[in-house]
Motif scaffolding. Structure first.
Motif, PDB file in Angstrom:
ATOM      1  N   ARG A  73       0.831  -1.192   0.000  1.00 40.93           N
ATOM      2  CA  ARG A  73       0.000   0.000   0.000  1.00 40.93           C
ATOM      3  C   ARG A  73       0.869   1.247   0.000  1.00 40.93           C
ATOM      4  NH1 ARG A  73      -2.872   3.989   2.195  1.00 40.93           N
ATOM      5  NH2 ARG A  73      -5.130   3.942   2.053  1.00 40.93           N
ATOM      6  N   PRO A  74       0.786   2.080  -1.055  1.00 45.25           N
ATOM      7  CA  PRO A  74       1.560   3.317  -1.036  1.00 45.25           C
ATOM      8  C   PRO A  74       1.032   4.241   0.031  1.00 45.25           C
ATOM      9  CG  PRO A  74       0.044   3.282  -2.900  1.00 45.25           C
ATOM     10  CD  PRO A  74      -0.019   1.921  -2.271  1.00 45.25           C
ATOM     11  N   GLY A  75       1.912   5.023   0.618  1.00 45.08           N
ATOM     12  CA  GLY A  75       1.464   5.919   1.671  1.00 45.08           C
ATOM     13  C   GLY A  75       0.514   6.993   1.176  1.00 45.08           C
ATOM     14  N   LEU A  76       0.714   7.433  -0.069  1.00 43.84           N
ATOM     15  CA  LEU A  76      -0.086   8.516  -0.634  1.00 43.84           C
ATOM     16  C   LEU A  76      -0.076   9.738   0.281  1.00 43.84           C
ATOM     17  CD1 LEU A  76      -3.232   6.780  -2.212  1.00 43.84           C
ATOM     18  CD2 LEU A  76      -1.056   7.363  -3.275  1.00 43.84           C
ATOM     19  N   ASP A  77       1.029   9.940   0.999  1.00 40.33           N
ATOM     20  CA  ASP A  77       1.129  11.069   1.913  1.00 40.33           C
ATOM     21  C   ASP A  77       1.631  12.323   1.214  1.00 40.33           C
ATOM     22  OD1 ASP A  77       0.284   9.662   4.255  1.00 40.33           O
ATOM     23  OD2 ASP A  77       2.253   8.725   4.342  1.00 40.33           O
ATOM     24  N   GLY A  78       2.416  12.150   0.168  1.00 40.61           N
ATOM     25  CA  GLY A  78       2.909  13.308  -0.552  1.00 40.61           C
ATOM     26  C   GLY A  78       1.932  13.743  -1.629  1.00 40.61           C
ATOM     27  N   TRP A  79       1.648  15.039  -1.710  1.00 39.75           N
ATOM     28  CA  TRP A  79       0.695  15.523  -2.687  1.00 39.75           C
ATOM     29  C   TRP A  79       1.152  15.220  -4.116  1.00 39.75           C
ATOM     30  CZ3 TRP A  79      -3.962  16.287  -3.789  1.00 39.75           C
ATOM     31  CH2 TRP A  79      -4.372  17.120  -4.830  1.00 39.75           C
ATOM     32  N   ARG A  83     -12.464  12.310  -9.018  1.00 31.88           N
ATOM     33  CA  ARG A  83     -13.186  13.576  -8.869  1.00 31.88           C
ATOM     34  C   ARG A  83     -12.883  14.196  -7.510  1.00 31.88           C
ATOM     35  NH1 ARG A  83     -18.101  11.759  -9.143  1.00 31.88           N
ATOM     36  NH2 ARG A  83     -18.065  11.659 -11.411  1.00 31.88           N
ATOM     37  N   TRP A  84     -12.819  13.349  -6.464  1.00 29.88           N
ATOM     38  CA  TRP A  84     -12.513  13.874  -5.127  1.00 29.88           C
ATOM     39  C   TRP A  84     -11.084  14.425  -5.081  1.00 29.88           C
ATOM     40  CZ3 TRP A  84      -9.144  12.327  -1.075  1.00 29.88           C
ATOM     41  CH2 TRP A  84      -9.368  13.007   0.121  1.00 29.88           C
ATOM     42  N   VAL A  85     -10.142  13.741  -5.705  1.00 30.07           N
ATOM     43  CA  VAL A  85      -8.764  14.233  -5.753  1.00 30.07           C
ATOM     44  C   VAL A  85      -8.712  15.579  -6.479  1.00 30.07           C
ATOM     45  CG1 VAL A  85      -6.471  13.782  -6.691  1.00 30.07           C
ATOM     46  CG2 VAL A  85      -7.728  11.933  -5.569  1.00 30.07           C
ATOM     47  N   GLU A  86      -9.474  15.715  -7.553  1.00 29.40           N
ATOM     48  CA  GLU A  86      -9.475  16.972  -8.295  1.00 29.40           C
ATOM     49  C   GLU A  86     -10.135  18.094  -7.493  1.00 29.40           C
ATOM     50  OE1 GLU A  86     -11.305  15.943 -11.977  1.00 29.40           O
ATOM     51  OE2 GLU A  86      -9.483  15.006 -12.793  1.00 29.40           O
ATOM     52  N   GLU A  87     -11.187  17.773  -6.740  1.00 25.54           N
ATOM     53  CA  GLU A  87     -11.789  18.779  -5.863  1.00 25.54           C
ATOM     54  C   GLU A  87     -10.786  19.232  -4.805  1.00 25.54           C
ATOM     55  OE1 GLU A  87     -15.355  17.242  -4.165  1.00 25.54           O
ATOM     56  OE2 GLU A  87     -16.348  16.974  -6.104  1.00 25.54           O
ATOM     57  N   THR A  88     -10.021  18.286  -4.284  1.00 22.58           N
ATOM     58  CA  THR A  88      -8.993  18.625  -3.302  1.00 22.58           C
ATOM     59  C   THR A  88      -7.923  19.511  -3.935  1.00 22.58           C
ATOM     60  OG1 THR A  88      -9.372  16.553  -2.101  1.00 22.58           O
ATOM     61  CG2 THR A  88      -7.278  17.678  -1.727  1.00 22.58           C
ATOM     62  N   ALA A  89      -7.545  19.200  -5.158  1.00 26.32           N
ATOM     63  CA  ALA A  89      -6.553  20.031  -5.861  1.00 26.32           C
ATOM     64  C   ALA A  89      -7.053  21.461  -5.982  1.00 26.32           C
ATOM     65  CB  ALA A  89      -6.264  19.444  -7.237  1.00 26.32           C
ATOM     66  N   GLY A  90      -8.342  21.628  -6.281  1.00 26.01           N
ATOM     67  CA  GLY A  90      -8.907  22.967  -6.368  1.00 26.01           C
ATOM     68  C   GLY A  90      -8.809  23.715  -5.057  1.00 26.01           C
ATOM     69  N   ARG A  91      -9.067  23.025  -3.959  1.00 21.35           N
ATOM     70  CA  ARG A  91      -8.942  23.659  -2.643  1.00 21.35           C
ATOM     71  C   ARG A  91      -7.497  24.068  -2.364  1.00 21.35           C
ATOM     72  NH1 ARG A  91     -13.090  23.212   1.115  1.00 21.35           N
ATOM     73  NH2 ARG A  91     -14.878  21.961   0.435  1.00 21.35           N
ATOM     74  N   LEU A  92      -6.579  23.160  -2.631  1.00 22.22           N
ATOM     75  CA  LEU A  92      -5.177  23.457  -2.345  1.00 22.22           C
ATOM     76  C   LEU A  92      -4.665  24.606  -3.213  1.00 22.22           C
ATOM     77  CD1 LEU A  92      -3.633  19.880  -1.935  1.00 22.22           C
ATOM     78  CD2 LEU A  92      -4.470  21.428  -0.166  1.00 22.22           C
ATOM     79  N   GLU A 112       2.207  12.600  -5.264  1.00 21.70           N
ATOM     80  CA  GLU A 112       1.780  11.260  -5.671  1.00 21.70           C
ATOM     81  C   GLU A 112       0.383  11.242  -6.269  1.00 21.70           C
ATOM     82  OE1 GLU A 112       3.029   7.942  -2.878  1.00 21.70           O
ATOM     83  OE2 GLU A 112       3.118   9.675  -1.539  1.00 21.70           O
ATOM     84  N   VAL A 113      -0.414  12.252  -5.953  1.00 24.37           N
ATOM     85  CA  VAL A 113      -1.810  12.246  -6.394  1.00 24.37           C
ATOM     86  C   VAL A 113      -2.202  13.487  -7.186  1.00 24.37           C
ATOM     87  CG1 VAL A 113      -2.617  10.738  -4.543  1.00 24.37           C
ATOM     88  CG2 VAL A 113      -2.535  13.199  -4.166  1.00 24.37           C
ATOM     89  N   ASP A 114      -1.344  14.486  -7.242  1.00 25.26           N
ATOM     90  CA  ASP A 114      -1.655  15.753  -7.894  1.00 25.26           C
ATOM     91  C   ASP A 114      -2.155  15.505  -9.321  1.00 25.26           C
ATOM     92  OD1 ASP A 114      -1.816  18.284  -8.912  1.00 25.26           O
ATOM     93  OD2 ASP A 114       0.260  18.843  -8.470  1.00 25.26           O
ATOM     94  N   PRO A 115      -3.403  15.872  -9.616  1.00 27.70           N
ATOM     95  CA  PRO A 115      -3.942  15.616 -10.964  1.00 27.70           C
ATOM     96  C   PRO A 115      -3.127  16.274 -12.071  1.00 27.70           C
ATOM     97  CG  PRO A 115      -5.702  16.249  -9.453  1.00 27.70           C
ATOM     98  CD  PRO A 115      -4.408  16.487  -8.731  1.00 27.70           C
ATOM     99  N   ALA A 116      -2.461  17.375 -11.762  1.00 24.65           N
ATOM    100  CA  ALA A 116      -1.654  18.046 -12.784  1.00 24.65           C
ATOM    101  C   ALA A 116      -0.503  17.171 -13.249  1.00 24.65           C
ATOM    102  CB  ALA A 116      -1.123  19.371 -12.235  1.00 24.65           C
ATOM    103  N   ARG A 117      -0.078  16.239 -12.418  1.00 21.47           N
ATOM    104  CA  ARG A 117       1.047  15.361 -12.756  1.00 21.47           C
ATOM    105  C   ARG A 117       0.587  14.019 -13.301  1.00 21.47           C
ATOM    106  NH1 ARG A 117       5.956  16.168  -8.768  1.00 21.47           N
ATOM    107  NH2 ARG A 117       5.676  18.348  -8.149  1.00 21.47           N
TER     108      ARG A 117
END
Length: 271
Positions: A8-14, A124-133, A16-21
């Motif tokens: 299981r990846p930690g997914l702690d670093g942004w 979609r949730w990851v992208e919503e989070t990206a918008g907040r950040l 790793e999930v940043d939609p832009a990447r």
């Protein structure tokens, strides 16, 4: 099917999930899932009754559950290999669509449709989070240029917003913890803090206070936001004004049995 345990990846670093990447096209996701998926197992039988107990029926049901878990692991491996580590949590969007730990009870076509829906919902949730950040980070950078006091205030506001969002997204009132931890760690790493240090700070802010998943009050949000903001900026929480100082007349305790760490009649765990 060969059982493969996916670390299981930690997914702690942004990062790793940043939609832009990590590009993703929901319009073609169904085709990708269908192409990558191993053949789904046959639907599991209904859960047997406990009375009278039927050992053969329970054995068949448990075997169906084992096959389902193996299939979910293989599906996860395939999605991560294709999309990247962000896809590991495809089964955990805020509104659950799929449960990777229960026996599969749908047809093959319906199974793949639900996997696609869950993957798209997670993205979609990851992208919503990206918008907040992306909205919060400029204010943190601007406040840092003004001074540490302004930086603390800006971080408090950002942390409180993300914790409030975690509660709003939670299906149950006590189901905010894991999502809140992840959002706060993503905020810190997106702002440039090292991943390991971010995990430590968020762990201290949450684990020391919440022993288990409990209801999060507005007072809890304020306390966690203030403590974590000062940790990020490097100012001790123990230096905060006491009750009645600076016009901040805090009550001694908060609902649900959680004392405020600012209370005069309680020891301060972060001092």
């Amino acid at each position: 099917m060969t059982t493969r345990v996916t670390p299981r990846p930690g997914l702690d670093g942004w990062a790793e999930v940043d939609p832009a990447r990590h590009p993703f096209d929901p319009a073609v996701a169904a085709g990708v899932v269908r192409r990558l998926a191993p053949p789904p197992p046959p639907p599991a039988p209904d859960m047997p009754s406990l009375e009278p107990y039927d050992a053969t029926a329970w054995s068949a049901y448990q075997e169906a559950g084992r096959r389902s878990v193996e299939w979910n692991m293989a599906m996860t491996d395939a999605l991560v290999a294709h999309y990247g580590t962000w896809a590991y949590d495809w089964a955990w969007p805020p509104t659950p669509v799929w449960d990777r730990w229960t026996p599969i009870v749908t047809s093959s076509d319906e199974t793949l449709r639900l996997v696609t829906a869950s993957l798209v919902a997670w993205r979609r949730w990851v992208e919503e989070t990206a918008g907040r950040l992306h909205r919060l980070l400029p204010s943190l950078r601007a406040a840092a240029l003004i001074g540490p006091d302004d930086a603390v205030v800006a971080w408090e506001a950002a942390i409180a917003e993300l914790l409030t969002a975690a509660v709003a997204w939670a299906e149950e009132t006590d189901d905010w913890f894991g999502r809140g931890r992840r959002l706060l760690t993503w905020l810190l790493t997106a702002a440039g803090l090292p991943v390991e240090h971010s995990v430590t700070l968020v762990g201290r802010a949450l684990d020391a206070r919440f022993h288990g998943w409990v209801h999060l009050t507005a007072a809890d949000v304020a306390d966690v936001a203030e403590h974590l903001a000062r940790e990020v900026i490097g100012r001790s929480a123990g230096r905060l004004a006491g009750p009645g100082e600076c016009g901040d007349d805090w009550p001694d305790t908060w609902p649900h049995g959680w004392p405020s760490w600012r209370a005069a009649n309680r020891p301060r765990p972060y001092s």
